[in-house]
Enzyme design. Sequence first.
Site, short mmCIF file in Angstrom:
data_model
loop_
_atom_site.label_atom_id
_atom_site.label_comp_id
_atom_site.label_asym_id
_atom_site.label_seq_id
_atom_site.Cartn_x
_atom_site.Cartn_y
_atom_site.Cartn_z
N SER A 1 -33.42 9.07 -25.00
CA SER A 1 -33.70 8.71 -23.60
C SER A 1 -32.44 8.76 -22.74
O SER A 1 -31.31 8.60 -23.24
CB SER A 1 -34.30 7.31 -23.53
OG SER A 1 -35.42 7.20 -24.37
N1 SAH Z 1 -35.35 5.64 -28.86
C1 SAH Z 1 -35.02 6.99 -29.26
C2 SAH Z 1 -35.72 8.05 -28.45
C3 SAH Z 1 -37.19 8.00 -28.59
S1 SAH Z 1 -38.05 9.50 -28.28
C4 SAH Z 1 -33.52 7.21 -29.24
O1 SAH Z 1 -32.77 6.29 -28.90
O2 SAH Z 1 -33.10 8.30 -29.62
C5 SAH Z 1 -39.62 8.91 -28.87
C6 SAH Z 1 -39.73 8.87 -30.36
O3 SAH Z 1 -41.00 8.31 -30.67
C7 SAH Z 1 -39.71 10.25 -31.04
O4 SAH Z 1 -38.69 10.29 -31.99
C8 SAH Z 1 -41.10 10.36 -31.68
O5 SAH Z 1 -41.09 11.06 -32.93
C9 SAH Z 1 -41.45 8.89 -31.86
N2 SAH Z 1 -42.88 8.61 -32.00
C10 SAH Z 1 -43.94 9.18 -31.37
N3 SAH Z 1 -45.08 8.61 -31.78
C11 SAH Z 1 -44.74 7.65 -32.69
C12 SAH Z 1 -45.48 6.71 -33.47
N4 SAH Z 1 -46.81 6.62 -33.44
N5 SAH Z 1 -44.78 5.88 -34.28
C13 SAH Z 1 -43.43 5.92 -34.36
N6 SAH Z 1 -42.68 6.79 -33.64
C14 SAH Z 1 -43.33 7.64 -32.82
#
Ligand code: SAH
Length: 236
Positions: free
Chosen positions: A73
């Site tokens: 993000s």
């Molecule tokens: N917080 C992260 C960025 C998040 S991007 C950072 O600091 O880098 C959103 C993330 O959510 C992605 O890696 C994606 O794979 C994950 N995601 C999507 N659906 C999900 C689910 N049901 N459970 C866990 N993670 C999930």
Amino acid sequence: MTETASPTEIDGPNFDSARSEMVARQIRDRGIRSPRVLQAICAVPRHQFVPAESLSEAYADAPLPIGEGQTISQPYIVAAMTEALRLEGRERVLEIGAGSGYQAAVLSLLAREVIAVESQPVLASRARLLLARLGYMNVCIEEGDGTLGWPSRAPYDAILVAAAAPHVPQALRDQLAEGGRMVIPVGEMDYQELICIEKAHGGLVRRSLGGCRFVPLVGRCGWQRSSVNSLELARE
Ligand code: SAH
């Protein structure tokens, strides 16, 4: 020999000045006031969490790709979500969507422990290794579907969802402790409202933190993989 110096040469190996500049201009000047949040973001080496090809962009005012179609993000969003949780240091925090592990690292400096769930196995194991190598000992990366929360460690004093949900998953409401706070982007697949929910006297109070755009939360109580694929096909 190249004509232009690499960011490492300009900035020193720790990117300290790029990081201070990021915190001052992108975060403090836009209204994030909590000294603890500003300090935590100043302390986490964001460049370690981005792929090598994006190193020069690590402190830019933008989200960046981290592989598997996912993103780390934008720094301001990380700060705004973190500030909304009002962490004091004693909390057990649940993050859904650990991705690179960057947000979990920031949270770990502000709370007692962080459980961060990631559904993509490649990202989960990469984040786990990196956080251990950097010495973030109070973070536990779990692989699984975060739309179901992580029941075995519930309740959580704070929950941060880093992917866009069609609605607030029931499991997350249930796993939030009394007096706890949750930040979560809720809305359409390509545009959401960032909301902060507080559990008080058994009820939920919600307020808006504004518009935002996250990658979709895909899982049993989130978006279905098939609808994410059709949106991506429609964009091509
Ligand atoms: N917080 C992260 C960025 C998040 S991007 C950072 O600091 O880098 C959103 C993330 O959510 C992605 O890696 C994606 O794979 C994950 N995601 C999507 N659906 C999900 C689910 N049901 N459970 C866990 N993670 C999930």
